[in-house]
Design an enzyme around this catalytic site. Sequence first.
Site, PDB file in Angstrom:
ATOM      1  N   GLN A  78      18.867  60.431  39.876  1.00  0.00           N
ATOM      2  CA  GLN A  78      20.204  60.385  40.449  1.00  0.00           C
ATOM      3  C   GLN A  78      20.347  59.668  41.708  1.00  0.00           C
ATOM      4  O   GLN A  78      20.545  60.431  42.644  1.00  0.00           O
ATOM      5  CB  GLN A  78      20.493  61.875  40.372  1.00  0.00           C
ATOM      6  CG  GLN A  78      22.134  62.095  40.617  1.00  0.00           C
ATOM      7  CD  GLN A  78      23.157  61.901  39.470  1.00  0.00           C
ATOM      8  OE1 GLN A  78      22.652  62.080  38.387  1.00  0.00           O
ATOM      9  NE2 GLN A  78      24.348  61.357  39.582  1.00  0.00           N
ATOM     10  N   PHE A  79      20.411  58.227  41.774  1.00  0.00           N
ATOM     11  CA  PHE A  79      20.677  57.711  43.110  1.00  0.00           C
ATOM     12  C   PHE A  79      21.797  57.959  43.659  1.00  0.00           C
ATOM     13  O   PHE A  79      21.833  57.758  45.039  1.00  0.00           O
ATOM     14  CB  PHE A  79      20.247  56.080  42.741  1.00  0.00           C
ATOM     15  CG  PHE A  79      21.596  55.555  42.287  1.00  0.00           C
ATOM     16  CD1 PHE A  79      22.446  54.702  43.322  1.00  0.00           C
ATOM     17  CD2 PHE A  79      21.804  55.188  41.057  1.00  0.00           C
ATOM     18  CE1 PHE A  79      23.552  54.000  42.665  1.00  0.00           C
ATOM     19  CE2 PHE A  79      23.010  54.833  40.373  1.00  0.00           C
ATOM     20  CZ  PHE A  79      23.880  53.942  41.475  1.00  0.00           C
ATOM     21  N   THR A  80      22.774  58.251  42.973  1.00  0.00           N
ATOM     22  CA  THR A  80      24.000  58.780  43.813  1.00  0.00           C
ATOM     23  C   THR A  80      24.057  59.809  44.701  1.00  0.00           C
ATOM     24  O   THR A  80      25.000  59.896  45.499  1.00  0.00           O
ATOM     25  CB  THR A  80      25.406  59.033  42.877  1.00  0.00           C
ATOM     26  OG1 THR A  80      25.058  59.876  41.945  1.00  0.00           O
ATOM     27  CG2 THR A  80      25.484  57.615  41.916  1.00  0.00           C
TER      28      THR A  80
END
Length: 147
Positions: A78-80
């Site tokens: 989950q890079f966000t």
Amino acid sequence: MKIVLQRSKQASVAIDGEVAGSIESGLVLLVGITHDDTDKDAAWLAEKIINLRIFEDESGKMNESLLDRGGSILSVSQFTLYGDCKKGRRPNFMAAAGGEQANILYEQFNDMIRGEGIHVETGVFGAMMDVSLVNDGPVTLILDSKA
């Protein structure tokens, strides 16, 4: 590393309508990695997560860990989680680690948990995924290896 942890009765992740990973009871982890994260961050979080006493015992108190319960983990990259929303209206993702660096550490993190005897399911790193879960409690915690 930042992780959003949710206690779950069941969860799955699908890509283009195909289930890539699913679990019954356990934890859903949304895993974000930044540039200066190392295997020490991953090890600290892996140990913390599997030993957190966030499941009820027979008296209804949060006194049992995932290791005590024998539950599974659904781990989703989950890079966000490293999106910066301070300026403007579009998040800036410059703090998120690049693909290859993040994927290596993400896989190491999952392998560390597997090494402790926990069943880990995942999505596909970098893919657009649909995550479904039944949140148990709800119990949701945010863990940060730098905090």
